[in-house]
Scaffold this active site. Structure first.
Site, short mmCIF file in Angstrom:
data_model
loop_
_atom_site.label_atom_id
_atom_site.label_comp_id
_atom_site.label_asym_id
_atom_site.label_seq_id
_atom_site.Cartn_x
_atom_site.Cartn_y
_atom_site.Cartn_z
CG MET A 32 -3.50 -49.85 79.10
SD MET A 32 -4.47 -48.90 77.94
CE MET A 32 -3.64 -49.28 76.43
CB ALA A 34 -2.40 -57.83 76.39
CG HIS A 39 3.66 -55.20 80.17
ND1 HIS A 39 3.17 -55.88 79.08
CD2 HIS A 39 3.13 -53.95 80.10
CE1 HIS A 39 2.37 -55.08 78.39
NE2 HIS A 39 2.34 -53.91 78.97
CD GLN A 63 -4.31 -45.13 77.39
OE1 GLN A 63 -4.35 -45.02 78.60
NE2 GLN A 63 -3.23 -45.57 76.78
CE LYS A 154 6.23 -50.75 71.20
NZ LYS A 154 4.93 -50.25 71.65
O1 PAF Z 1 1.42 -47.55 78.32
C1 PAF Z 1 0.32 -48.00 78.70
O2 PAF Z 1 0.10 -49.21 78.81
C2 PAF Z 1 -0.79 -47.02 79.05
O3 PAF Z 1 -0.74 -45.90 78.24
C3 PAF Z 1 -0.80 -46.62 80.54
C4 PAF Z 1 0.47 -45.87 80.93
C5 PAF Z 1 -0.94 -47.85 81.41
C6 PAF Z 1 -1.98 -45.69 80.83
O4 PAF Z 1 -3.19 -46.31 80.53
#
Ligand code: PAF
Length: 283
Positions: A32, A34, A39, A63, A154
């Site tokens: 998502m 940031a 990541h 979500q 996490k």
């Molecule tokens: O973990 C996240 O960043 C989000 O829940 C994901 C898996 C990209 C789905 O939007």
């Protein structure tokens, strides 16, 4: 790094790639944005295990059960692009909401059975959250058709939800789980950490400290005692505990015995910022 905003353009590119690289492994890292070192460890894992790496940045509205959380979710697309490129990502998919949720793929019609793993922990406090996660990840899997998809440990319950979605929908993809990345003080990296001030960053360390402590005394206390000890340590006036749950890794419920794989999961507010963390207690 190639950047795509349209589903059709990305799919054409990937179809052409596959035609010319028949046995290549396509790795996918959904995010998502940031982006931070956590990541990047997903990207680095993807680089090790795949031939072509696709990452997505999409702040998925379905979500977020809390609209304020959605509004304040941090964003840094230019910086993210640079980081992805430097770490070996080949393709960035940056769609608008309309590309992802179409009339054929609308949230109202989405059908899934999580077999109860959505009814505990995060599921109790974030109604609809996992449905939104499963829906968007399935949509990305349809678009990208990866061989491997990378998720951080996490988000322990999220990983279980995604594995269940893949099983339920019969999708052919291997889910790779990457260990939680922490800063030098032990705080689990999260995009939300950017919202903490210097003092709160110190308070937030209680989460990891408590989890490490519970791990160290696992053999000496019962599960109930461990939870109670964790509760006392986290709900200390600086953090506001939402839940602490010690669970069996498979059922995500209170462990039947101490012999199965067991994880402690926590969620707590530091000021207005909701943080989660988890740690295996016996492996
Ligand atoms: O973990 C996240 O960043 C989000 O829940 C994901 C898996 C990209 C789905 O939007």
């Amino acid at each position: 790094m190639e950047i795509f905003t349209r589903v059709v353009a990305l799919q054409n590119y990937l179809a052409n790639y596959r035609k010319n690289h028949v046995n290549s492994i396509l790795g996918f890292v959904p995010t998502m944005g940031a982006l931070h070192e956590g990541h990047m460890s997903l990207i680095q894992n993807a680089v090790e295990k795949s031939d072509l790496i696709v990452a997505s940045i999409f702040v998925n509205p379905t979500q977020f059960n809390n609209q304020n959380d959605l509004k304040t979710y941090p964003s840094s697309v230019e910086k993210d692009q640079k980081l992805l490129e430097e770490n070996g990502c080949n393709i960035l998919f940056l769609p608008e909401v309309e590309e992802i949720y179409t009339s054929e793929y609308s949230s109202e019609d989405y059908e899934i059975d999580f077999e109860g793993i959505d009814e505990v922990m995060e599921g109790l406090y974030r109604p609809g959250h996992f449905r939104g996660v499963a829906m968007v990840v399935e949509r990305f899997f349809q678009i990208v058709q990866p061989d491997l998809a990378f998720f951080g440990r996490k988000d322990f319950q999220q990983v279980a939800i995604i594995k269940q979605m893949v099983k339920y929908k019969g999708i052919k993809v291997d889910i790779e789980v990457v260990p939680t990345k922490r800063n030098n003080d032990g705080l689990a990296l999260s995009s939300r950490n950017q919202l903490l001030n210097a003092e709160q960053l110190k308070h937030a360390l209680t989460l990891n400290q408590t989890l490490c402590y519970l791990r160290s005394v696992f053999d000496n206390l019962t599960i109930d005692e461990l939870e109670e000890e964790g509760r006392k340590r986290i709900d200390n006036g600086k953090l506001r505990l939402e839940y602490i749950s010690i669970v069996d890794d498979v059922t995500l419920r209170f462990p039947q015995s101490k012999n199965s794989k067991i994880t402690c999961c926590v969620a707590a507010y530091c000021g207005d910022v909701r943080l989660i963390d988890n740690m295996p207690l016996n492996y």
